[in-house]
Design a protein around this motif. Structure first.
Motif, PDB file in Angstrom:
ATOM      1  N   MET A  82       0.779   4.682  15.955  1.00  0.00           N
ATOM      2  CA  MET A  82       2.065   5.163  15.378  1.00  0.00           C
ATOM      3  C   MET A  82       2.061   5.239  13.825  1.00  0.00           C
ATOM      4  N   ALA A  83       2.410   6.593  13.273  1.00  0.00           N
ATOM      5  CA  ALA A  83       2.356   6.976  12.039  1.00  0.00           C
ATOM      6  C   ALA A  83       3.667   6.701  11.354  1.00  0.00           C
ATOM      7  N   SER A  84       3.875   6.428  10.246  1.00  0.00           N
ATOM      8  CA  SER A  84       5.348   6.284   9.843  1.00  0.00           C
ATOM      9  C   SER A  84       5.178   6.251   8.171  1.00  0.00           C
ATOM     10  N   GLY A  91       3.955   9.122  17.016  1.00  0.00           N
ATOM     11  CA  GLY A  91       2.898   8.863  17.553  1.00  0.00           C
ATOM     12  C   GLY A  91       1.794   9.801  17.275  1.00  0.00           C
ATOM     13  N   ILE A  92       0.515   9.316  17.179  1.00  0.00           N
ATOM     14  CA  ILE A  92      -0.435  10.201  16.799  1.00  0.00           C
ATOM     15  C   ILE A  92      -1.771   9.751  17.442  1.00  0.00           C
ATOM     16  N   SER A  93      -2.676  10.544  17.369  1.00  0.00           N
ATOM     17  CA  SER A  93      -4.269  10.187  17.478  1.00  0.00           C
ATOM     18  C   SER A  93      -4.863  10.341  16.267  1.00  0.00           C
ATOM     19  N   ILE A  94      -5.464   8.949  15.901  1.00  0.00           N
ATOM     20  CA  ILE A  94      -6.038   8.679  14.769  1.00  0.00           C
ATOM     21  C   ILE A  94      -7.692   9.115  14.951  1.00  0.00           C
ATOM     22  N   LEU A 144       0.506   6.955   3.871  1.00  0.00           N
ATOM     23  CA  LEU A 144       0.843   6.926   5.430  1.00  0.00           C
ATOM     24  C   LEU A 144       0.511   5.631   6.032  1.00  0.00           C
ATOM     25  N   ILE A 145       1.579   5.072   6.532  1.00  0.00           N
ATOM     26  CA  ILE A 145       1.275   3.695   7.306  1.00  0.00           C
ATOM     27  C   ILE A 145       0.991   3.993   8.738  1.00  0.00           C
ATOM     28  N   VAL A 146      -0.089   3.258   9.154  1.00  0.00           N
ATOM     29  CA  VAL A 146      -0.502   3.432  10.574  1.00  0.00           C
ATOM     30  C   VAL A 146      -0.431   2.052  11.361  1.00  0.00           C
ATOM     31  N   THR A 147       0.184   2.155  12.377  1.00  0.00           N
ATOM     32  CA  THR A 147       0.073   0.705  13.446  1.00  0.00           C
ATOM     33  C   THR A 147      -0.386   1.225  14.402  1.00  0.00           C
ATOM     34  N   MET A 148      -1.470   0.103  14.875  1.00  0.00           N
ATOM     35  CA  MET A 148      -2.237   0.305  16.155  1.00  0.00           C
ATOM     36  C   MET A 148      -2.986  -1.114  16.291  1.00  0.00           C
ATOM     37  N   GLY A 158      -1.845  -0.455   8.791  1.00  0.00           N
ATOM     38  CA  GLY A 158      -2.879  -0.197   7.525  1.00  0.00           C
ATOM     39  C   GLY A 158      -2.093   1.014   6.545  1.00  0.00           C
ATOM     40  N   ALA A 159      -2.438   1.108   5.427  1.00  0.00           N
ATOM     41  CA  ALA A 159      -1.963   2.252   4.666  1.00  0.00           C
ATOM     42  C   ALA A 159      -2.858   3.264   4.333  1.00  0.00           C
ATOM     43  N   PHE A 160      -2.733   4.585   4.370  1.00  0.00           N
ATOM     44  CA  PHE A 160      -3.794   5.372   3.816  1.00  0.00           C
ATOM     45  C   PHE A 160      -3.117   6.504   2.850  1.00  0.00           C
ATOM     46  N   LEU A 161      -4.015   6.947   1.969  1.00  0.00           N
ATOM     47  CA  LEU A 161      -3.452   7.863   1.076  1.00  0.00           C
ATOM     48  C   LEU A 161      -3.631   9.408   1.669  1.00  0.00           C
ATOM     49  N   VAL A 162      -2.671  10.074   1.624  1.00  0.00           N
ATOM     50  CA  VAL A 162      -2.766  11.338   2.066  1.00  0.00           C
ATOM     51  C   VAL A 162      -3.314  12.285   1.062  1.00  0.00           C
ATOM     52  N   VAL A 163      -4.680  12.664   1.224  1.00  0.00           N
ATOM     53  CA  VAL A 163      -5.422  13.482   0.154  1.00  0.00           C
ATOM     54  C   VAL A 163      -5.423  15.069   0.533  1.00  0.00           C
ATOM     55  N   GLY A 164      -5.110  15.170   1.935  1.00  0.00           N
ATOM     56  CA  GLY A 164      -5.032  16.775   2.257  1.00  0.00           C
ATOM     57  C   GLY A 164      -4.067  17.208   3.367  1.00  0.00           C
ATOM     58  N   ILE A 165      -3.608  18.122   3.546  1.00  0.00           N
ATOM     59  CA  ILE A 165      -2.750  18.703   4.457  1.00  0.00           C
ATOM     60  C   ILE A 165      -3.404  19.987   5.301  1.00  0.00           C
ATOM     61  N   TYR A 166      -3.535  19.900   6.415  1.00  0.00           N
ATOM     62  CA  TYR A 166      -4.107  20.973   7.132  1.00  0.00           C
ATOM     63  C   TYR A 166      -3.126  21.915   7.957  1.00  0.00           C
TER      64      TYR A 166
END
Length: 392
Positions: A82-84, A91-94, A144-148, A158-166
């Motif tokens: 889950m991305a938030s 809901g995502i596929s990481i 980007l906060i990810v819950t799994m 966990g927290a990830f830093l968005v470095v790019g958008i595709y």
């Protein structure tokens, strides 16, 4: 001739459009979504849970790289999450990947529209789709906060830093797939940093898919037979896409048959009218001693010459149009939203197989011969005395 020319142009261009559309979709799916071949633990395909790892994934990847026609291999660590953000959730596929390996397997780096692609120097980086970015209302440099679920079954964040958008031509893919480094994802959920539940394989050409799949089944036969490993080609992973390709090929030839059937009636009508207008001429020729064989030959040759010239002119124009549209493409940007929603590009680059050109010429010639029969039958039934007295 004009009817044949226009009909053939329509049939060839329609085939070029449908073939180009489907081939682009297949190429995009292979390049960005599934690759040519994938290896999984069977349990992963049933449950999509990270715990179903591929035993010795790194070692297997090294063995696969030695196979002929294998261009690149990427070991991925995937899972549902889950991305938030502060504004929304989804809901995502990481996808945890090794940036250098993924760069060679996937073309995702070519679709970056903001920021940069993943690299090992970045700190907890993430690359997300434009659709997901809009839904979460985040951009480059946002968190980007990810819950799994981790390796023990416990929910972790966990927290990830968005470095790019595709942005690809598939909006469903863009809104559901997040890419991070495999090391960061493994650390978050408590797995070894070299673990993987998917091995993606890119080939030099998808024409080698069957041959390489067969070699892989032989190489890992023991694990395949014991149901510890499953090997799938792109058409097995996305059977709907394969069915669509087959259907488009079927419709290309169906459309050609419909066009040429209509042209057949045009040829029959034209030749019959020609015979009616030349009744006195044919009657005179018969009266002067021309036998029926020569009458048949005259009508057939006339039909063939008209048909062949019309077909060649139509093919020449078609080839020029296909060559132009294969380079510049047909812009369908006004329908981009609808096309992207089902995974298709809004710019279609035409493609026509050589077999289709050859088939078109052969079918046109055969139909011309068949279409000349009614006119020949009319000419053969003419009586010289009656035909000569026929009024214009």
């Amino acid at each position: 001739m004009a009817a044949l020319t226009i009909g053939i142009i329509g049939a060839v261009e329609m085939d070029g459009y449908m073939t180009g559309l489907t081939n682009q979709r297949v190429d995009a799916a292979i390049a960005n979504e599934v690759s040519d071949i994938q290896l999984h633990n069977p349990g992963f395909l049933l449950n999509q849970e990270t715990k179903y790892l591929i035993p010795h994934a790194g070692k297997k990847a090294d063995e696969i790289r030695k196979i002929a026609n294998v261009k690149a291999v990427s070991v991925r660590l995937k899972g549902a999450a889950m991305a938030s953000s502060a504004n929304a959730g989804a809901g995502i596929s990481i996808n945890g990947v090794v940036p250098d390996d993924e760069y060679r397997v996937s073309d995702l780096h070519d679709h970056i529209i903001e920021g940069t692609y993943l690299n090992n120097k970045q700190k907890i980086p993430a690359v997300i789709g434009q659709k997901l970015a809009k839904k979460l209302n985040i951009g480059v440099s946002d968190k980007l906060i990810v819950t799994m679920t981790d390796s023990t079954g416990t929910i972790t964040n966990g927290a990830f830093l968005v470095v790019g958008i595709y942005k690809t031509s598939n909006t469903d893919f863009d809104k559901s797939n997040v890419f991070v480094t495999r090391k960061d994802l493994a650390n978050l959920i408590g797995y070894p940093t070299n673990a993987g539940d998917e091995i993606a394989i890119l080939l030099n050409s998808n024409q080698h898919t069957k041959a390489v799949t067969k070699k892989l089944n032989t190489l890992f036969s023991a694990e395949v037979k014991s149901h510890k490993l499953i090997i799938q080609s792109w058409d097995q992973i996305q059977p709907l896409l394969k069915s669509m390709v087959d259907m488009m090929n079927y419709f290309s030839y169906l459309f050609l048959i419909i066009v040429l059937a209509a042209l057949t009636f045009a040829i029959i009508n034209t030749m019959l009218m020609s015979m009616m207008e030349r009744t006195r001429e044919i009657g005179m020729l018969i009266a002067l001693g021309m036998n029926k064989r020569k009458i048949v030959r005259m009508v057939m040759l006339e039909t063939l010459f008209l048909s062949i010239i019309g077909a060649l002119v139509g093919l020449a124009i078609s080839i020029l149009l296909v060559d132009y549209l294969s380079i510049h493409g047909l812009d369908l940007s006004s329908f981009a939203k609808g096309l992207n929603s089902i995974g298709y590009s809004s710019t279609v680059y035409f493609q026509v197989n050589r077999e289709f050109y050859f088939t078109t010429v052969i079918v046109v010639v055969l139909l011309a011969i068949l279409a000349s029969i009614p006119a020949m039958m009319r000419a053969l039934k003419l009586q010289p005395a009656t035909a000569i007295r026929e009024e214009d």
